[in-house]
Design a protein around this motif. Structure first.
Motif, mmCIF file in Angstrom:
data_model
loop_
_atom_site.group_PDB
_atom_site.id
_atom_site.type_symbol
_atom_site.label_atom_id
_atom_site.label_comp_id
_atom_site.label_asym_id
_atom_site.label_seq_id
_atom_site.Cartn_x
_atom_site.Cartn_y
_atom_site.Cartn_z
ATOM 1 N N MET A 184 0.479 1.164 14.522
ATOM 2 C CA MET A 184 -0.670 2.070 14.407
ATOM 3 C C MET A 184 -0.333 3.259 13.509
ATOM 4 O O MET A 184 -1.179 3.704 12.734
ATOM 5 N N HIS A 185 0.880 3.753 13.618
ATOM 6 C CA HIS A 185 1.300 4.857 12.743
ATOM 7 C C HIS A 185 1.233 4.419 11.283
ATOM 8 O O HIS A 185 0.711 5.144 10.431
ATOM 9 N N TRP A 186 1.754 3.230 10.981
ATOM 10 C CA TRP A 186 1.709 2.725 9.610
ATOM 11 C C TRP A 186 0.271 2.512 9.159
ATOM 12 O O TRP A 186 -0.095 2.850 8.030
ATOM 13 N N TRP A 230 0.817 -1.212 0.000
ATOM 14 C CA TRP A 230 0.000 0.000 0.000
ATOM 15 C C TRP A 230 0.851 1.264 0.000
ATOM 16 O O TRP A 230 0.488 2.263 -0.622
ATOM 17 N N PHE A 231 1.990 1.224 0.673
ATOM 18 C CA PHE A 231 2.887 2.380 0.626
ATOM 19 C C PHE A 231 3.406 2.587 -0.793
ATOM 20 O O PHE A 231 3.498 3.713 -1.275
ATOM 21 N N THR A 279 -4.399 4.288 5.926
ATOM 22 C CA THR A 279 -5.778 4.780 5.908
ATOM 23 C C THR A 279 -5.854 6.175 5.289
ATOM 24 O O THR A 279 -6.742 6.455 4.477
ATOM 25 N N GLN A 280 -4.929 7.039 5.659
ATOM 26 C CA GLN A 280 -4.882 8.388 5.082
ATOM 27 C C GLN A 280 -4.693 8.301 3.564
ATOM 28 O O GLN A 280 -5.364 9.012 2.804
ATOM 29 N N CYS A 281 -3.814 7.443 3.123
ATOM 30 C CA CYS A 281 -3.558 7.289 1.691
ATOM 31 C C CYS A 281 -4.769 6.720 0.967
ATOM 32 O O CYS A 281 -5.086 7.134 -0.149
ATOM 33 N N TRP A 282 -5.472 5.766 1.590
ATOM 34 C CA TRP A 282 -6.689 5.222 0.987
ATOM 35 C C TRP A 282 -7.717 6.323 0.778
ATOM 36 O O TRP A 282 -8.375 6.386 -0.256
ATOM 37 N N LYS A 283 -7.870 7.182 1.768
ATOM 38 C CA LYS A 283 -8.845 8.275 1.663
ATOM 39 C C LYS A 283 -8.471 9.232 0.544
ATOM 40 O O LYS A 283 -9.328 9.663 -0.223
#
Length: 113
Positions: free
Chosen positions: A83-85, A26-27, A90-94
């Motif tokens: 949790m940071h990852w 995902w990254f 999640t931020q990137c998905w949004k």
């Protein structure tokens, strides 16, 4: 949980290895998007900061993978780090979802003759 117990090491390996691979996947996808597209709703500063976060997170995950392999599954990862990852993914998905939605609206607005 004792990481010296073989069954706990196996559980950690079974769960952690695929999870780290997922983070890298995902990254990488998010980096590809940021490096190849203009995300109009992100300022250039936000864009650069997110890209830097992704690059750093990829390095962290690679390091975690190396540590896990070098210690034969006896090294774990702090929950705070995971949790940071997770939050970054999640931020990137949004962002990706919003970008795709905007792209779809633009394409729907094109009239074909």
């Amino acid at each position: 949980m004792s990481l010296t117990d073989p069954s706990n090491r196996e559980i950690l390996k079974t769960v952690l290895e695929p999870l780290l691979e997922d983070f890298l996947y995902w990254f990488s996808r998010s980096r590809d998007l940021l490096e190849s597209e203009t995300i109009e709703f992100l300022s250039s500063e936000e864009h650069a900061a997110l890209l830097a976060q992704l690059q750093n997170a990829q390095k962290e995950v690679h390091t975690a993978q190396i540590l896990c392999k070098a210690t034969n599954g006896q090294a774990g990862i702090e929950t705070k780090t995971m949790m940071h990852w997770h939050n970054l993914v999640t931020q990137c998905w949004k962002i990706s979802s919003k970008w795709r939605s905007q792209q779809n609206k633009q394409y729907r607005g094109i009239q074909f003759e």
